[in-house]
Scaffold this motif. Structure first.
Motif, PDB file in Angstrom:
ATOM      1  N   GLY A 209       0.804  -1.217   0.000  1.00  0.00           N
ATOM      2  CA  GLY A 209       0.000   0.000   0.000  1.00  0.00           C
ATOM      3  C   GLY A 209       0.836   1.266   0.000  1.00  0.00           C
ATOM      4  O   GLY A 209       0.318   2.357   0.254  1.00  0.00           O
ATOM      5  N   ASP A 210       2.125   1.142  -0.306  1.00  0.00           N
ATOM      6  CA  ASP A 210       3.040   2.287  -0.331  1.00  0.00           C
ATOM      7  C   ASP A 210       3.080   2.836  -1.755  1.00  0.00           C
ATOM      8  O   ASP A 210       3.981   2.554  -2.541  1.00  0.00           O
ATOM      9  N   THR A 211       2.081   3.633  -2.103  1.00  0.00           N
ATOM     10  CA  THR A 211       1.910   4.055  -3.493  1.00  0.00           C
ATOM     11  C   THR A 211       3.021   4.980  -3.977  1.00  0.00           C
ATOM     12  O   THR A 211       3.411   4.912  -5.145  1.00  0.00           O
ATOM     13  N   VAL A 212       3.542   5.832  -3.117  1.00  0.00           N
ATOM     14  CA  VAL A 212       4.594   6.775  -3.534  1.00  0.00           C
ATOM     15  C   VAL A 212       5.848   6.018  -3.941  1.00  0.00           C
ATOM     16  O   VAL A 212       6.419   6.235  -5.030  1.00  0.00           O
ATOM     17  N   THR A 213       6.309   5.113  -3.080  1.00  0.00           N
ATOM     18  CA  THR A 213       7.502   4.320  -3.394  1.00  0.00           C
ATOM     19  C   THR A 213       7.268   3.457  -4.616  1.00  0.00           C
ATOM     20  O   THR A 213       8.138   3.323  -5.484  1.00  0.00           O
ATOM     21  N   ALA A 214       6.082   2.862  -4.698  1.00  0.00           N
ATOM     22  CA  ALA A 214       5.768   1.985  -5.821  1.00  0.00           C
ATOM     23  C   ALA A 214       5.814   2.745  -7.140  1.00  0.00           C
ATOM     24  O   ALA A 214       6.409   2.281  -8.121  1.00  0.00           O
ATOM     25  N   LEU A 215       5.196   3.903  -7.160  1.00  0.00           N
ATOM     26  CA  LEU A 215       5.143   4.693  -8.391  1.00  0.00           C
ATOM     27  C   LEU A 215       6.536   5.099  -8.837  1.00  0.00           C
ATOM     28  O   LEU A 215       6.878   5.008 -10.025  1.00  0.00           O
ATOM     29  N   ALA A 216       7.374   5.522  -7.902  1.00  0.00           N
ATOM     30  CA  ALA A 216       8.733   5.945  -8.252  1.00  0.00           C
ATOM     31  C   ALA A 216       9.530   4.786  -8.838  1.00  0.00           C
ATOM     32  O   ALA A 216      10.200   4.926  -9.876  1.00  0.00           O
ATOM     33  N   ALA A 217       9.465   3.629  -8.200  1.00  0.00           N
ATOM     34  CA  ALA A 217      10.241   2.480  -8.665  1.00  0.00           C
ATOM     35  C   ALA A 217       9.747   1.990 -10.021  1.00  0.00           C
ATOM     36  O   ALA A 217      10.548   1.683 -10.918  1.00  0.00           O
ATOM     37  N   LEU A 218       8.430   1.907 -10.199  1.00  0.00           N
ATOM     38  CA  LEU A 218       7.897   1.385 -11.451  1.00  0.00           C
ATOM     39  C   LEU A 218       8.125   2.341 -12.613  1.00  0.00           C
ATOM     40  O   LEU A 218       8.398   1.897 -13.745  1.00  0.00           O
ATOM     41  N   HIS A 219       8.037   3.641 -12.373  1.00  0.00           N
ATOM     42  CA  HIS A 219       8.334   4.603 -13.445  1.00  0.00           C
ATOM     43  C   HIS A 219       9.807   4.543 -13.829  1.00  0.00           C
ATOM     44  O   HIS A 219      10.150   4.595 -15.018  1.00  0.00           O
ATOM     45  N   GLU A 220      10.686   4.429 -12.833  1.00  0.00           N
ATOM     46  CA  GLU A 220      12.118   4.310 -13.137  1.00  0.00           C
ATOM     47  C   GLU A 220      12.388   3.048 -13.943  1.00  0.00           C
ATOM     48  O   GLU A 220      13.154   3.057 -14.915  1.00  0.00           O
ATOM     49  N   CYS A 221      11.740   1.959 -13.560  1.00  0.00           N
ATOM     50  CA  CYS A 221      11.918   0.696 -14.271  1.00  0.00           C
ATOM     51  C   CYS A 221      11.428   0.823 -15.716  1.00  0.00           C
ATOM     52  O   CYS A 221      12.105   0.373 -16.656  1.00  0.00           O
ATOM     53  N   LEU A 222      10.272   1.436 -15.906  1.00  0.00           N
ATOM     54  CA  LEU A 222       9.714   1.578 -17.255  1.00  0.00           C
ATOM     55  C   LEU A 222      10.601   2.444 -18.135  1.00  0.00           C
ATOM     56  O   LEU A 222      10.872   2.099 -19.294  1.00  0.00           O
ATOM     57  N   GLU A 223      11.065   3.555 -17.589  1.00  0.00           N
ATOM     58  CA  GLU A 223      11.901   4.463 -18.386  1.00  0.00           C
ATOM     59  C   GLU A 223      13.201   3.792 -18.815  1.00  0.00           C
ATOM     60  O   GLU A 223      13.619   3.898 -19.976  1.00  0.00           O
ATOM     61  N   GLU A 224      13.838   3.079 -17.895  1.00  0.00           N
ATOM     62  CA  GLU A 224      15.088   2.404 -18.246  1.00  0.00           C
ATOM     63  C   GLU A 224      14.836   1.254 -19.210  1.00  0.00           C
ATOM     64  O   GLU A 224      15.646   0.994 -20.108  1.00  0.00           O
ATOM     65  N   ALA A 225      13.715   0.562 -19.024  1.00  0.00           N
ATOM     66  CA  ALA A 225      13.390  -0.552 -19.920  1.00  0.00           C
ATOM     67  C   ALA A 225      13.151  -0.052 -21.337  1.00  0.00           C
ATOM     68  O   ALA A 225      13.596  -0.677 -22.319  1.00  0.00           O
ATOM     69  N   GLU A 226      12.464   1.083 -21.466  1.00  0.00           N
ATOM     70  CA  GLU A 226      12.240   1.655 -22.804  1.00  0.00           C
ATOM     71  C   GLU A 226      13.548   2.120 -23.419  1.00  0.00           C
ATOM     72  O   GLU A 226      13.763   1.963 -24.633  1.00  0.00           O
ATOM     73  N   ARG A 227      14.429   2.664 -22.605  1.00  0.00           N
ATOM     74  CA  ARG A 227      15.724   3.138 -23.116  1.00  0.00           C
ATOM     75  C   ARG A 227      16.603   1.982 -23.599  1.00  0.00           C
ATOM     76  O   ARG A 227      17.321   2.103 -24.591  1.00  0.00           O
ATOM     77  N   THR A 228      16.543   0.843 -22.898  1.00  0.00           N
ATOM     78  CA  THR A 228      17.387  -0.306 -23.262  1.00  0.00           C
ATOM     79  C   THR A 228      16.674  -1.305 -24.156  1.00  0.00           C
ATOM     80  O   THR A 228      17.281  -2.276 -24.614  1.00  0.00           O
ATOM     81  N   GLY A 229      15.390  -1.089 -24.396  1.00  0.00           N
ATOM     82  CA  GLY A 229      14.650  -2.004 -25.255  1.00  0.00           C
ATOM     83  C   GLY A 229      14.317  -3.329 -24.612  1.00  0.00           C
ATOM     84  O   GLY A 229      14.152  -4.340 -25.308  1.00  0.00           O
ATOM     85  N   ASP A 230      14.183  -3.358 -23.310  1.00  0.00           N
ATOM     86  CA  ASP A 230      13.875  -4.592 -22.590  1.00  0.00           C
ATOM     87  C   ASP A 230      12.352  -4.776 -22.559  1.00  0.00           C
ATOM     88  O   ASP A 230      11.655  -4.228 -21.704  1.00  0.00           O
ATOM     89  N   GLU A 231      11.834  -5.556 -23.520  1.00  0.00           N
ATOM     90  CA  GLU A 231      10.385  -5.703 -23.664  1.00  0.00           C
ATOM     91  C   GLU A 231       9.737  -6.378 -22.457  1.00  0.00           C
ATOM     92  O   GLU A 231       8.615  -6.043 -22.075  1.00  0.00           O
ATOM     93  N   ARG A 232      10.426  -7.338 -21.870  1.00  0.00           N
ATOM     94  CA  ARG A 232       9.846  -8.001 -20.698  1.00  0.00           C
ATOM     95  C   ARG A 232       9.723  -7.040 -19.528  1.00  0.00           C
ATOM     96  O   ARG A 232       8.724  -7.056 -18.807  1.00  0.00           O
ATOM     97  N   ALA A 233      10.739  -6.228 -19.319  1.00  0.00           N
ATOM     98  CA  ALA A 233      10.685  -5.264 -18.225  1.00  0.00           C
ATOM     99  C   ALA A 233       9.603  -4.220 -18.483  1.00  0.00           C
ATOM    100  O   ALA A 233       8.943  -3.752 -17.546  1.00  0.00           O
ATOM    101  N   ILE A 234       9.403  -3.845 -19.751  1.00  0.00           N
ATOM    102  CA  ILE A 234       8.325  -2.905 -20.080  1.00  0.00           C
ATOM    103  C   ILE A 234       6.975  -3.521 -19.727  1.00  0.00           C
ATOM    104  O   ILE A 234       6.124  -2.894 -19.077  1.00  0.00           O
TER     105      ILE A 234
END
Length: 722
Positions: A449-474
């Motif tokens: 239920g920690d939405t702030v931490t969750a949002l930060a981590a998932l956005h960071e993961c998505l941005e890096e995944a898009e930059r590196t082309g990691d489709e599974r991580a996206i």
């Protein structure tokens, strides 16, 4: 005559007396200082009426010359013979028609000579019985082994308190020191000798001081009584006595086994502890010798046969391992073995072996912690820690260890920030390891239920995944963002994100537990948005896929969705059956999230079936579980609506006082009892078959009379109640 009080061992004494009556040779085995001599002496004293010619003690530990063993027995029996005959001849002649019990105490350093003598005496003297004590068996025909374990916790505490009062008059066990004494007894493995030596230290140290110094227990625990045997004067000499009796290969394996935390299996020992000086194919034979000498114990666990070493013996082995300079190499091999095991477990999680994986992970968890500790804190390469913490997602999420998972993932990611892994441009290199850990950390924050931490981590993961082309991580990032939107009550956004993520997984050709759980989450978003038929169709689809692949864990969530839908459609009996089936699965896996959600819905089913008091009890039980998951009902008005509706009805049916009393009753139940109670159908029939593992929950706090503050969505509650 005993000079100090004997504590505990009543059941062991009963069984030992029975064995001595039944068998002619009984050998009490156990590690040094565990109390073999004391127990044997007490049992022999209680049996003396059965032996017309008495009970006789031979202290073999006092004899160091193998050729003098027979003379020691003659002397102990107070026999005199001046004829110059061999002592064995004297024994055979004088005891030919006698009925007696011979207690041969501490023979392990003369095992061959003792075995030869006992064999001959028993063969030639029909009225003789032998009760022997040693750290290993005699190994002769007809021998009945009696392994003696350390003291159980209550008896260990009583022994320590009694011995402490002897050196510090007035010392008692009470609320102010109960936890400290329990900790001391646990860390000293309940070994009576260690506890007595620790009690002696109270002349100069306080309990807290002693606990602080227990990391070096061999330097601390010295100063035994003057009348104790030399090898019982200090803990180091007691354990060292066993070490001296080992062969070089046994000492080597003892040292190497010290890298294991808790129990281990044979395959792990063969991989981790083998080398040019101890080939893997020889490990079994050497391990068998350590078991025979009571240095390692064998135990049957749900996942199979395992072996365990007491912490005191492990600490001694670690000292010798450090002296050889091999500690780091062995810890690396330990890390590698458990990394391989975790990789295998993840592959088998989405298979009919899922239950086996859960049992294996539970049995191996102490070693997994040790591997994580090394990989995260001491390893030269941070990828090892990231890989281990990320690959264990099924343990953190599926087996009820969300908080611990967050702990390891945060430490691994923090370490990587200071020592980053190299990026992999195609999404298959080292960056994939980091992104997996980062996405999982975000999802565990979602479940808490920690939405702030969750949002930060998932956005960071998505941005890096898009930059590196990691489709599974996206795909994973979008999937978990959808879960976050779901518990944040943004069901339209949740539907959009979850649908998009599932389409990406379909394009990748991936079907796994993540995908199936994502479909259930999409079904809940549809149900919360009013599209109940599509939600039911999705959950039924997941149930079929689970049956095809042997997946049970995701099946429980599908059953939750179907149970929710059945209740919404006015079918509480069908809802109860579906939810109980799901609860039996989730509790078996120790999945706290699914378990507590099932309890909440089963409470609603109960109140719908005019069982208001049972509903309130189940609400109280769920309230006890929520702190171990995170924010109650994720702070979501949609997830909270069934709870609010149940509470409204139960309060109306019971009245305020009776409702709160029932809630308190539920909060006082252990999670296992609460689950077993919830699994019983409303007619009081039997619960579904199957055992339950203990649920890893935080200690229960004093129940709040209203454990779920906040009204939820009253309008939605009325809607689903209609």
């Amino acid at each position: 005559m005993e000079l100090t009080t004997f504590h505990g061992r009543e059941s062991e004494l009963d069984r030992l007396r029975h064995e001595v009556i039944r068998a002619r040779l009984v050998t009490v085995t156990g590690t040094g200082g565990v109390g073999k001599s004391r127990v044997a002496a007490r049992a022999a004293e209680q049996l003396k009426e059965r032996f017309s010619d008495g009970v006789w003690l031979v202290e073999a530990s006092a004899s160091h010359d193998p050729q003098l063993l027979e003379h020691s027995v003659v002397a102990a029996l107070r026999l005199t013979d001046h004829s110059g005959r061999a002592p064995l001849t004297t024994l055979l002649e004088h005891l030919a028609h006698r009925r007696l019990l011979l207690v041969l105490d501490g023979f392990e350093h003369l095992v061959e000579e003792s075995a030869r003598l006992v064999r001959e005496l028993l063969r030639r003297l029909p009225g003789l019985r032998v009760l022997a004590t040693g750290r290993r068996p005699l190994g002769i025909a007809g021998e009945q082994l009696f392994p003696l374990a350390p003291l159980a916790a209550p008896d260990a505490a009583r022994l320590f308190t009694d011995r402490a009062a002897a050196v510090r008059p007035g010392f008692t066990l009470g609320p102010d020191n109960h936890e400290q004494v329990a900790d001391l007894c646990h860390r000293l493995d309940g070994i009576p000798l260690a506890l007595e030596l620790a009690a002696g230290r109270l002349r100069t140290l306080s309990l807290p001081q002693m606990l602080e110094r227990l990391d070096d227990r061999f330097a601390l625990l010295t100063g035994g009584t003057r009348d104790a045997p030399p090898h019982h004067q200090t803990l180091r000499t007691a354990v060292g006595w066993s070490h001296e009796l080992c062969s070089p290969r046994e000492r080597l394996l003892w040292a190497r086994l010290s890298v294991f935390a808790g129990a281990f299996d044979l395959e792990a020992a063969e991989y981790v502890c083998s080398g040019p000086d101890l080939p893997a194919e020889q490990v079994l034979d050497v391990l068998a010798q350590l078991v025979a000498q009571s240095l390692v114990t064998r135990e049957d666990a749900p996942s199979g046969v395992r072996y365990r070493m007491l912490d005191t013996l492990r600490a001694y082995g670690a000292y010798w391992l450090a002296a050889t300079g091999q500690t780091r190499r062995l810890r690396e091999r330990h890390r590698d073995w458990y990394t391989g095991l975790v990789s295998w477990c993840e592959l088998e999680w989405f298979s009919p072996r899922q239950e086996e994986v859960a049992l294996r992970i539970t049995d191996e968890f102490a070693n997994l912690r040790a591997a994580l500790e090394f990989a995260v804190d001491e390893d030269d390469d941070p990828r090892h820690g990231l890989y281990l913490a990320g690959t264990l997602w099924f343990c953190w999420v599926g087996c009820g260890r969300i908080q611990e998972g967050r702990h390891w993932l945060e430490r691994a990611l923090e370490r990587e920030r200071y020592d980053p892994v190299s990026p992999g441009g195609d999404g298959t290199g080292d960056s994939a390891v980091r992104l997996r850990a980062l996405g999982l950390a975000g999802y565990l924050a979602v479940l808490r239920g920690d939405t702030v931490t969750a949002l930060a981590a998932l956005h960071e993961c998505l941005e890096e995944a898009e930059r590196t082309g990691d489709e599974r991580a996206i795909a994973y990032s979008l999937l978990r963002m959808g879960a976050l939107a779901l518990i944040s009550d943004d069901v339209r956004r949740a539907e959009e994100l979850l649908s998009g993520a599932l389409e990406r997984y379909a394009e990748l050709g991936e079907l796994n537990s993540h995908v199936l759980l994502g479909r259930v989450e999409l079904a809940l978003a549809l149900a919360f948005g009013g599209d109940l038929q599509r939600a039911i169709a999705l959950c039924e689809e997941v149930r079929r896929e689970c049956a095809e692949h042997g997946e049970l864990w995701a099946r429980a969530y599908a059953l939750f969705g179907l149970g929710f839908a059945a209740w919404t459609q006015g079918e509480p009996a069908r809802a109860g059956a579906l939810l109980r089936e799901g609860l039996a699965i989730s509790a078996g896996f120790r999945d706290l999230v699914a378990t507590v959600l099932m309890l909440e819905m089963l409470a609603l089913v109960a109140v719908s079936e005019d069982r208001a008091r049972e509903a309130a009890v189940l609400q109280g039980a769920a309230g006890r579980l929520w702190p171990s998951v995170g924010m109650p009902l994720f702070g979501s008005r949609y997830f909270n609506a069934p709870h609010s509706e149940c509470e409204r009805r139960a309060r109306a049916a019971l009245g305020e006082g009776s409702y709160l009393e029932a809630v308190r009753e539920g909060a006082a139940l252990t999670p296992e009892v609460a689950v077993e109670r919830a699994l019983r159908p409303g007619d009081g029939g039997p619960a579904p078959a199957g055992g339950l593992l203990p649920l890893p929950v935080e200690p229960a706090a004093t129940p709040h009379p209203h454990p779920f503050p906040g009204e939820g969505d009253a309008g939605y509650g009325r809607g689903i109640a209609s």
